[in-house]
Structure formats: structure tokens, C-alpha cells
Design a protein around this motif. Structure first.
Motif, PDB file in Angstrom:
ATOM      1  N   ARG A   3      13.471  -2.662  -5.933  1.00  0.00           N
ATOM      2  CA  ARG A   3      13.428  -2.059  -4.529  1.00  0.00           C
ATOM      3  C   ARG A   3      13.225  -0.496  -4.569  1.00  0.00           C
ATOM      4  N   ALA A   4      12.473   0.066  -3.724  1.00  0.00           N
ATOM      5  CA  ALA A   4      12.262   1.586  -3.818  1.00  0.00           C
ATOM      6  C   ALA A   4      13.780   2.216  -3.345  1.00  0.00           C
ATOM      7  N   ARG A   5      14.045   3.253  -4.076  1.00  0.00           N
ATOM      8  CA  ARG A   5      15.473   3.708  -3.953  1.00  0.00           C
ATOM      9  C   ARG A   5      15.885   4.178  -2.669  1.00  0.00           C
ATOM     10  N   ASP A  59      17.320 -23.049  -5.864  1.00  0.00           N
ATOM     11  CA  ASP A  59      18.877 -23.416  -6.648  1.00  0.00           C
ATOM     12  C   ASP A  59      18.824 -23.008  -8.166  1.00  0.00           C
ATOM     13  N   GLU A  60      17.689 -22.812  -8.613  1.00  0.00           N
ATOM     14  CA  GLU A  60      17.560 -22.633 -10.330  1.00  0.00           C
ATOM     15  C   GLU A  60      17.121 -21.495 -10.797  1.00  0.00           C
ATOM     16  N   LEU A  61      16.415 -20.635  -9.827  1.00  0.00           N
ATOM     17  CA  LEU A  61      15.475 -19.539 -10.284  1.00  0.00           C
ATOM     18  C   LEU A  61      16.129 -18.098  -9.704  1.00  0.00           C
ATOM     19  N   VAL A  62      16.647 -17.490 -10.721  1.00  0.00           N
ATOM     20  CA  VAL A  62      16.902 -15.774 -10.255  1.00  0.00           C
ATOM     21  C   VAL A  62      16.008 -14.850 -11.056  1.00  0.00           C
ATOM     22  N   LEU A  63      15.643 -13.816 -10.482  1.00  0.00           N
ATOM     23  CA  LEU A  63      14.632 -13.076 -11.021  1.00  0.00           C
ATOM     24  C   LEU A  63      14.992 -11.625 -10.895  1.00  0.00           C
ATOM     25  N   PRO A  64      14.865 -10.719 -11.972  1.00  0.00           N
ATOM     26  CA  PRO A  64      15.011  -9.347 -11.667  1.00  0.00           C
ATOM     27  C   PRO A  64      13.840  -8.613 -10.964  1.00  0.00           C
ATOM     28  N   ASP A  74       0.856  -1.169  -0.118  1.00  0.00           N
ATOM     29  CA  ASP A  74      -0.093   0.019  -0.028  1.00  0.00           C
ATOM     30  C   ASP A  74       0.684   1.464   0.109  1.00  0.00           C
ATOM     31  N   LYS A  75       2.153   1.224  -0.035  1.00  0.00           N
ATOM     32  CA  LYS A  75       2.933   2.012  -0.164  1.00  0.00           C
ATOM     33  C   LYS A  75       3.592   2.493  -1.509  1.00  0.00           C
ATOM     34  N   VAL A  76       3.290   1.590  -2.438  1.00  0.00           N
ATOM     35  CA  VAL A  76       3.798   1.450  -3.856  1.00  0.00           C
ATOM     36  C   VAL A  76       2.907   2.516  -4.573  1.00  0.00           C
ATOM     37  N   HIS A  77       3.516   3.374  -5.319  1.00  0.00           N
ATOM     38  CA  HIS A  77       2.642   4.308  -5.989  1.00  0.00           C
ATOM     39  C   HIS A  77       3.518   4.801  -7.377  1.00  0.00           C
ATOM     40  N   ILE A  78       2.653   5.352  -8.079  1.00  0.00           N
ATOM     41  CA  ILE A  78       2.995   5.720  -9.449  1.00  0.00           C
ATOM     42  C   ILE A  78       4.173   6.852  -9.514  1.00  0.00           C
ATOM     43  N   GLY A  79       5.281   6.869 -10.012  1.00  0.00           N
ATOM     44  CA  GLY A  79       6.273   7.721  -9.884  1.00  0.00           C
ATOM     45  C   GLY A  79       7.512   7.114  -8.954  1.00  0.00           C
ATOM     46  N   LEU A  80       7.044   6.302  -8.098  1.00  0.00           N
ATOM     47  CA  LEU A  80       8.196   5.746  -6.998  1.00  0.00           C
ATOM     48  C   LEU A  80       9.660   5.530  -7.656  1.00  0.00           C
ATOM     49  N   PRO A  81      10.590   5.933  -7.345  1.00  0.00           N
ATOM     50  CA  PRO A  81      11.965   5.791  -7.770  1.00  0.00           C
ATOM     51  C   PRO A  81      12.500   4.466  -7.281  1.00  0.00           C
ATOM     52  N   VAL A  82      12.752   3.600  -8.147  1.00  0.00           N
ATOM     53  CA  VAL A  82      13.086   2.153  -8.001  1.00  0.00           C
ATOM     54  C   VAL A  82      14.607   1.676  -8.460  1.00  0.00           C
ATOM     55  N   HIS A  83      15.074   0.815  -7.938  1.00  0.00           N
ATOM     56  CA  HIS A  83      16.516   0.320  -8.379  1.00  0.00           C
ATOM     57  C   HIS A  83      16.365  -1.181  -8.479  1.00  0.00           C
ATOM     58  N   LEU A  84      17.067  -1.732  -9.569  1.00  0.00           N
ATOM     59  CA  LEU A  84      17.017  -3.119  -9.870  1.00  0.00           C
ATOM     60  C   LEU A  84      17.814  -3.903  -8.914  1.00  0.00           C
ATOM     61  N   GLU A  85      17.219  -5.217  -8.632  1.00  0.00           N
ATOM     62  CA  GLU A  85      17.930  -6.196  -7.753  1.00  0.00           C
ATOM     63  C   GLU A  85      17.744  -7.348  -8.373  1.00  0.00           C
TER      64      GLU A  85
END
Length: 309
Positions: free
Chosen positions: A303-305, A295-300, A278-289
């Protein structure tokens, strides 16, 4: 499945007394036979038979049950006997139900304008049966579908369900895994990059247009040759939805699914982690992790900047 001596139990004998009793009497179809429903059915089934079109159209015979269905509001003509039968099964722990099969017999064609009526009888109740799902009873109902002012028989529909008590699990259920991405020759390079913690964007070598998700050709100029650009990992939430229902194994609703606009200009769908939904909003700056789920699955993911700082 199996039956056995235990099938001749007291409950089974009580259920047998309902055979031949009415399940619904003088039911009426919610709508007359009509061309729009015929058209939708044929489009869904891919049936292009010309007999189902035009002023002399007939309804596809396999639509027989469709004209008797009550929709979400149901029918008011269900009998007390049928409710009693289902109530006895519920009281005995047979609270789960699965449809097993149906049989239809066609007597005459239904045509637009026909008013449909029907009567349903409890045709049979099986002895107690044990299946992989659990132990219960097969209940078969027979519906005679009639049409027109003379209520002439148009067809018969037999429907069989299994009302059962779910089998106890013999071992603890394993923690469900996240769904696997579909990897093919067009996107394999992207997933190879993810394994290396690199988010790769396709770039057309003819017009330099960036594209995501990966495609075999450029959607701007049609060229087939391309190379890749590694994303910086910076972006903003362009849009998002919060998933509440339905629940899926390995996911814990509610959670936010975001459409993230990367600094390079393309957009991708992923999760925003570390921030309450409920804190996610349009325009929220984020950074990739990159997050490893097993053991098999990694996903992009993103996270909020402000969480990164």
C-alpha cells in the motif's frame, strides 16, 4: 452428446442443402513452401528429422494446413455459400464455435519453392446434436491442397467445427477464486512465513548475499546453506505495468502489478492496493501488508505509504 427426433428440424434440412457446395475456390497460399517456416515448425515441435533440412529438404507432412492459412488478414476466396451457411446458424442462435477435430491425408511431399493452391468444399453438416457445450451442428469442410504448375494433389485436410447455442447454466456461477501459488520444497518456507504475516528473505550463510525469489542455492557464490532475514516491509515501486487485457477470473482490470524494491535491496512482484492504477508511479514509497482473499489464501501486497500514514 445426443441426437434425437428433434434433429430432423427445418433448419437442419436447410443446412443439408449446402453439402457439396464450395467453401473456397482457387485459394492461394500466402507464401511458397519455404525453409524458414519449416525451421520454425520443427523447432516448435521438437522435430529433428534431417529430411526437413538442407537443399533437398521436404516440408513435414503435418504442415499441410500451414501453407493454406490466411493469417489475420484472412483469404479473399471464401464462397458466398459458406457465408450463408454460417449466417443461418448465427440467426438460429448458434453463435459459438469450437473446433473439434481434423484429419489429413498426404499424397506427395511439398518442397521449398512449391506454390500452394487449394479448393475447399462443405463436405457434410450433421443433424442437430446436443453436447455439454450446447446444441448445434457439426460442419465438416474438406480442403484439397495442390502444388506446382500442374496443380497436382499434395494432400487433403478435413476440418470439423461445432457451431452451437451455448447451454444455459443451471445454477449461478460461483465467485472465482484467486489462483493458488505453486508451493514446492524450495519455497515452502516463504509461504509458511506469509501465513504468519512475515516476509522472509533468504540469506546465504557463506557470503551473506540476500536472494529473492527463493532458490535452492546462492546465485552469487553457489553455496547451498542459508538462513532467513525478515523484511522490514518498506519499499518503493521500481517498475510496474497496468493490466487491461486479457481478463482473468477473480481479477478486475485495470490494475497495477508492481516490481517493488524492498529496503533490504531485493525486488519482488506484487499488487499495489488502495491506490488507483493510474496513480501508481516509479519511486512511489510503499509499505507491506498481508491480505486474506479466502480461507486458504494470504498474499503479501503493498500500500502506498501516504495511505498508511
Amino acid at each position: 452428446m445426443s441426437g434425437g427426433p428433434e434433429a430432423s428440424d427445418e433448419l437442419g434440412m436447410r443446412l443439408k442443402t449446402y453439402e457439396g457446395r464450395a467453401a473456397a475456390v482457387a485459394g492461394q497460399g500466402k507464401d511458397p513452401v519455404n525453409l524458414p517456416m519449416i525451421r520454425h515448425w520443427c523447432e516448435a515441435m521438437g522435430d529433428t528429422n534431417p529430411a526437413y533440412e538442407g537443399p533437398d529438404a521436404m516440408a513435414p507432412p503435418t504442415m499441410l494446413q500451414a501453407w493454406t492459412m490466411g493469417g489475420l488478414s484472412g483469404h479473399s476466396g471464401r464462397s458466398a455459400a459458406f457465408d450463408e451457411l454460417l449466417g443461418l446458424l448465427d440467426e438460429a442462435g448458434c453463435t459459438s464455435v469450437v473446433a473439434t477435430d481434423c484429419e489429413q491425408e498426404y499424397v506427395r511431399a511439398l518442397r521449398p519453392g512449391d506454390e500452394v493452391t487449394f479448393d475447399t468444399v462443405i463436405e457434410s453438416v450433421s443433424e442437430r446434436k446436443t453436447t455439454k457445450l450446447g446444441t448445434g451442428y457439426f460442419v465438416t469442410t474438406r480442403t484439397d491442397v495442390r502444388a506446382g504448375p500442374d496443380r497436382a494433389l499434395a494432400g487433403t485436410h478435413r476440418f470439423r467445427i461445432l457451431k452451437y447455442a451455448p447451454a444455459a447454466r443451471s445454477r449461478p456461477q460461483e465467485q472465482p477464486r484467486r489462483p493458488r501459488p505453486v508451493v514446492n520444497r524450495d519455497n515452502a518456507g516463504f509461504w509458511e512465513g506469509v501465513e504468519q504475516h512475515r516476509l522472509l528473505i533468504q540469506r546465504c550463510t557463506s557470503c551473506t548475499t540476500l536472494r529473492f525469489p527463493w532458490l535452492p542455492g546462492c546465485n552469487a557464490c553457489g553455496a547451498l546453506d542459508w538462513d532467513t532475514l525478515e523484511a522490514s516491509g518498506e519499499g518503493t515501486v521500481y517498475s510496474y505495468v497496468v493490466m487491461h487485457h486479457p481478463p482473468f477470473p477473480a481479477f478486475d482490470p485495470p490494475y497495477a502489478v508492481a516490481l517493488v524494491e524492498l529496503a533490504e535491496g531485493v525486488r519482488m512482484i506484487s499488487n499495489v492496493i488502495g491506490t488507483p492504477y493510474d496513480k501508481v508511479h516509479i519511486g512511489l514509497p510503499v509499505h507491506l501488508e498481508f491480505q486474506r482473499y479466502d480461507d486458504e489464501l494470504v498474499l503479501p501486497v503493498f500500500r502506498a505509504r501516504e495511505e498508511v500514514a
